[in-house]
Design a protein around this motif. Structure first.
Motif, PDB file in Angstrom:
ATOM      1  N   SER A  91      49.049  42.230  30.899  1.00 21.04           N
ATOM      2  CA  SER A  91      48.945  43.604  31.344  1.00 21.04           C
ATOM      3  C   SER A  91      47.392  43.613  31.758  1.00 21.04           C
ATOM      4  CB  SER A  91      49.357  44.450  30.404  1.00 21.04           C
ATOM      5  OG  SER A  91      48.495  44.209  29.096  1.00 21.04           O
ATOM      6  N   MET A  92      46.652  42.914  31.043  1.00 19.61           N
ATOM      7  CA  MET A  92      45.208  42.952  31.359  1.00 19.61           C
ATOM      8  C   MET A  92      45.099  42.343  32.785  1.00 19.61           C
ATOM      9  SD  MET A  92      42.974  43.004  27.911  1.00 19.61           S
ATOM     10  CE  MET A  92      44.137  41.963  26.927  1.00 19.61           C
ATOM     11  N   THR A  93      45.611  41.254  32.842  1.00 22.45           N
ATOM     12  CA  THR A  93      45.378  40.305  34.070  1.00 22.45           C
ATOM     13  C   THR A  93      46.051  41.033  35.293  1.00 22.45           C
ATOM     14  OG1 THR A  93      45.624  38.397  32.903  1.00 22.45           O
ATOM     15  CG2 THR A  93      45.914  38.373  35.337  1.00 22.45           C
ATOM     16  N   PHE A  94      47.133  41.822  35.158  1.00 23.58           N
ATOM     17  CA  PHE A  94      47.608  42.530  35.994  1.00 23.58           C
ATOM     18  C   PHE A  94      46.805  43.908  36.532  1.00 23.58           C
ATOM     19  CE2 PHE A  94      50.359  46.356  37.372  1.00 23.58           C
ATOM     20  CZ  PHE A  94      50.968  45.780  38.555  1.00 23.58           C
ATOM     21  N   THR A  95      46.108  44.535  35.624  1.00 29.15           N
ATOM     22  CA  THR A  95      45.373  45.630  35.694  1.00 29.15           C
ATOM     23  C   THR A  95      44.079  45.386  36.278  1.00 29.15           C
ATOM     24  OG1 THR A  95      44.682  45.666  33.652  1.00 29.15           O
ATOM     25  CG2 THR A  95      46.328  47.256  34.172  1.00 29.15           C
ATOM     26  N   PHE A  96      43.520  44.197  36.033  1.00 32.76           N
ATOM     27  CA  PHE A  96      42.306  43.548  36.628  1.00 32.76           C
ATOM     28  C   PHE A  96      42.642  43.157  38.158  1.00 32.76           C
ATOM     29  CE2 PHE A  96      40.286  42.116  32.413  1.00 32.76           C
ATOM     30  CZ  PHE A  96      39.157  42.836  32.536  1.00 32.76           C
ATOM     31  N   LEU A  97      43.677  42.686  38.407  1.00 29.46           N
ATOM     32  CA  LEU A  97      44.018  42.344  39.771  1.00 29.46           C
ATOM     33  C   LEU A  97      44.480  43.707  40.471  1.00 29.46           C
ATOM     34  CD1 LEU A  97      46.230  39.014  39.206  1.00 29.46           C
ATOM     35  CD2 LEU A  97      43.933  38.989  40.079  1.00 29.46           C
ATOM     36  N   MET A  98      45.138  44.388  39.951  1.00 28.26           N
ATOM     37  CA  MET A  98      44.975  45.748  40.788  1.00 28.26           C
ATOM     38  C   MET A  98      43.902  46.442  40.897  1.00 28.26           C
ATOM     39  SD  MET A  98      48.140  45.788  41.473  1.00 28.26           S
ATOM     40  CE  MET A  98      48.530  47.669  42.085  1.00 28.26           C
ATOM     41  N   SER A  99      42.994  46.603  40.108  1.00 26.91           N
ATOM     42  CA  SER A  99      41.753  47.407  40.349  1.00 26.91           C
ATOM     43  C   SER A  99      40.990  46.440  41.415  1.00 26.91           C
ATOM     44  CB  SER A  99      40.863  47.330  39.217  1.00 26.91           C
ATOM     45  OG  SER A  99      40.451  46.167  38.784  1.00 26.91           O
ATOM     46  N   ARG A 100      40.885  45.160  41.471  1.00 29.33           N
ATOM     47  CA  ARG A 100      40.376  44.331  42.582  1.00 29.33           C
ATOM     48  C   ARG A 100      40.971  44.399  43.705  1.00 29.33           C
ATOM     49  NH1 ARG A 100      38.018  42.169  46.135  1.00 29.33           N
ATOM     50  NH2 ARG A 100      37.063  40.114  46.016  1.00 29.33           N
ATOM     51  N   THR A 101      42.253  44.766  44.026  1.00 26.90           N
ATOM     52  CA  THR A 101      42.870  44.988  45.157  1.00 26.90           C
ATOM     53  C   THR A 101      42.519  46.353  45.635  1.00 26.90           C
ATOM     54  OG1 THR A 101      44.830  43.558  44.594  1.00 26.90           O
ATOM     55  CG2 THR A 101      45.198  45.420  46.154  1.00 26.90           C
ATOM     56  N   PHE A 102      42.343  47.330  44.795  1.00 24.20           N
ATOM     57  CA  PHE A 102      42.065  48.567  45.334  1.00 24.20           C
ATOM     58  C   PHE A 102      40.763  48.856  45.735  1.00 24.20           C
ATOM     59  CE2 PHE A 102      40.610  53.015  43.983  1.00 24.20           C
ATOM     60  CZ  PHE A 102      41.288  53.682  44.901  1.00 24.20           C
ATOM     61  N   ILE A 103      39.776  47.986  45.012  1.00 23.89           N
ATOM     62  CA  ILE A 103      38.343  48.132  45.410  1.00 23.89           C
ATOM     63  C   ILE A 103      38.193  47.383  46.408  1.00 23.89           C
ATOM     64  CG2 ILE A 103      36.030  47.400  44.783  1.00 23.89           C
ATOM     65  CD1 ILE A 103      37.048  49.917  43.213  1.00 23.89           C
TER      66      ILE A 103
END
Length: 115
Positions: A91-103
């Motif tokens: 879940s942390m990996t997923f949220t890190f990647l999602m935040s990176r995609t959004f930014i």
């Protein structure tokens, strides 16, 4: 937001709370994880896809290990219903990647300045 959902569904509980009115881990959700996401986005700003994925591990693995330590050695976190350190890692990996995609999307938008 994900932590609030996971706590409501009964996968994680926080017996020791900083503020009694919060069911979530206030310090982690509102201080540590957002700062880690900002730092992660800055570290991966000019990385290629492989670098982004490797650097994600440098952030997710230590956080999952610390969470596992807190769950097994202290009463700060209780995992329930099949939740474990690997689930936290995913879940942390997923949220890190999602935040990176959004930014990354935000950075690609045209930079129009208001006169």
């Amino acid at each position: 937001m994900l932590d609030k959902l996971v706590v409501r569904k009964g996968y994680i509980s926080y017996p020791v709370k900083l503020f009694k009115s919060f069911d979530i881990s206030f310090i982690f959700d509102y201080l540590l994880y957002p700062i880690a996401c900002v730092y992660y986005n800055q570290v991966t700003k000019s990385s290629n896809l492989f670098g982004i994925l490797i650097k994600t591990l440098f952030f997710s693995v230590p956080m999952a290990l610390v969470e596992h330590f807190f769950e097994t050695r202290t009463s700060l976190i209780n995992f329930k219903k099949g939740w474990n350190a690997f689930t936290s890692f995913y879940s942390m990996t997923f949220t890190f990647l999602m935040s990176r995609t959004f930014i990354a999307i935000i950075r690609k938008l045209p930079n129009k300045q208001i006169p």
